[in-house]
Design an enzyme around this catalytic site. Structure first.
Site, PDB file in Angstrom:
ATOM      1  N   LEU A  77       0.513  -1.115  -0.125  1.00 37.91           N
ATOM      2  CA  LEU A  77      -0.073   0.281  -0.285  1.00 37.91           C
ATOM      3  C   LEU A  77       0.641   1.192   0.120  1.00 37.91           C
ATOM      4  CD1 LEU A  77      -2.784  -1.244   2.862  1.00 37.91           C
ATOM      5  CD2 LEU A  77      -2.935  -0.870   0.390  1.00 37.91           C
ATOM      6  N   ARG A 115      10.157  12.922   2.207  1.00 38.05           N
ATOM      7  CA  ARG A 115      11.462  13.256   2.218  1.00 38.05           C
ATOM      8  C   ARG A 115      11.938  11.681   1.349  1.00 38.05           C
ATOM      9  NH1 ARG A 115      15.724  11.138   5.194  1.00 38.05           N
ATOM     10  NH2 ARG A 115      14.300  10.121   6.780  1.00 38.05           N
ATOM     11  N   GLY A 118       4.668   1.008   4.596  1.00 32.41           N
ATOM     12  CA  GLY A 118       5.614   0.979   4.292  1.00 32.41           C
ATOM     13  C   GLY A 118       6.555   1.650   5.688  1.00 32.41           C
ATOM     14  N   ASP A 169       9.251   9.764   7.633  1.00 31.40           N
ATOM     15  CA  ASP A 169       8.710  11.198   6.751  1.00 31.40           C
ATOM     16  C   ASP A 169       8.742  10.640   5.508  1.00 31.40           C
ATOM     17  OD1 ASP A 169       9.108  13.550   5.460  1.00 31.40           O
ATOM     18  OD2 ASP A 169      10.899  14.106   6.550  1.00 31.40           O
ATOM     19  N   LEU A 175      -0.588   9.709   4.609  1.00 37.26           N
ATOM     20  CA  LEU A 175      -0.859   8.798   5.677  1.00 37.26           C
ATOM     21  C   LEU A 175       0.391   8.286   6.888  1.00 37.26           C
ATOM     22  CD1 LEU A 175      -4.734   8.624   5.840  1.00 37.26           C
ATOM     23  CD2 LEU A 175      -3.730  10.594   5.778  1.00 37.26           C
TER      24      LEU A 175
END
Length: 330
Positions: free
Chosen positions: A167, A194, A187, A191, A228
């Protein structure tokens, strides 16, 4: 004589004041002592419930916990697996790894509370991230329904490669329904702006499927990006399983600061959700603090006024939106 009586009365009054203060302190300490006794008695009861029986049989507390664990494991048997990929140890700072561990702890807590829990798996657990995770009480031995290992998911699920779905917000594919036989991968990145496309590129290299939530189909966000956090994605999956409805899941999970709005074609169907969790874009307060334009909600004839400091973004904006919907002049 009158002067002496006056002085004596003053001294007596001062002494009485001190005595009253001393008496008050005695009462306070008595209450604290009583509360402490009650806590000790309660702790003794808990210890007695958990203490092993003389005949070697399990205690009442052990029986109760074992029953709850068995019921929970039964509920997740026919649920999808949500896997958090922690194979980004080298790309994250120590601060981000600490935040990642806290988000995982939150995911586990939400999974234990919901009526439709999922099977939870952590892959590639190692390094500083593992150190932060082990600081969390009970991890991983006491976490029910959670499997954690240091192996990559392709090794752990080599026989279920076709069931893997990564996802990622960068995927061109939109997920519609949740399949109990699938393994949905999130995952382990804090951040993401980045490290844009890193999860999508990884999935492409491994030749596994990717998908993203149908967020743009049902909603639009006026503030920030559509990316998100891990715990928000995990919560959305839980809410989707519980409600079988994507708009409900989005409205209940996505934070107010994102300025979430349902698209026009879904506003009538989900009017109650819109009134509870979202607000029109024109209710956004101005930076100068002046009253914003736009029609007030129906029945909002009240003359209440609210001033929100720092309402240009974040939590302040969320409060401003809720107040606006309740008829306040913000």
């Amino acid at each position: 004589m009158s002067a002496r009586k006056t002085v004596a009365n003053a001294v007596g009054a001062a002494l009485n004041k001190k005595q009253r203060k001393r008496q008050l302190m005695k009462e306070v300490w008595a209450i604290r002592k009583s509360n402490k006794k009650h806590r000790k008695a309660s702790d003794k009861k808990d210890q007695a419930a958990d203490a092993p029986q003389l005949n070697g049989e399990p205690s009442r507390g052990q029986i109760r916990r074992a029953k709850l664990k068995e019921e929970f494991l039964k509920r997740i048997e026919r649920s999808p697996t949500v896997l958090i990929d922690l194979d980004f140890e080298e790309q994250l700072s120590d601060k981000e790894k600490n935040s990642l561990a806290q988000q995982i702890m939150y995911c586990y807590g939400m999974n234990k509370k919901t009526d439709r829990p999922v099977q939870m798996h952590l892959s590639s657990v190692r390094g500083v991230t593992e150190t932060y995770l082990k600081k969390i009480p009970g991890f991983p031995e006491s976490w029910v329904g959670v499997k954690a290992d240091d192996k990559p998911y392709l090794t752990t699920f080599k026989d279920r490669r076709d069931s893997l779905v990564y996802l990622t917000a960068d995927s061109p594919n939109v997920i519609d329904n949740l399949d109990n036989d699938k393994i949905y991968i999130l995952g382990g990145i804090v951040d993401r702006n980045r490290l844009k496309n890193i999860t999508k590129d990884k999935a492409a290299e491994q030749h596994i499927k990717t998908a993203r939530f149908p967020l743009n189909k049902y909603c639009k966000m006026g503030v920030g990006s559509n990316v998100l956090t891990i715990n928000h994605c995990f919560d959305i999956l839980l809410a989707r399983l519980a409600s079988a409805d994507w708009p409900s899941a989005f409205c209940r999970v996505i934070p107010t600061r994102k300025d979430l709005m349902l698209r026009d074609e879904y506003k009538d169907k989900y009017a109650s959700l819109l009134g509870t969790f979202a607000a029109p874009k024109d209710c956004k307060p101005s930076r100068s603090g002046e009253e914003t334009s736009g029609a007030r909600p129906e029945g909002g004839a009240t003359k209440l006024t609210a001033a929100v400091i720092g309402a240009s973004s974040g939590i302040g904006l969320g409060f401003a939106k809720v107040l606006y919907k309740r008829g306040y002049d913000v």
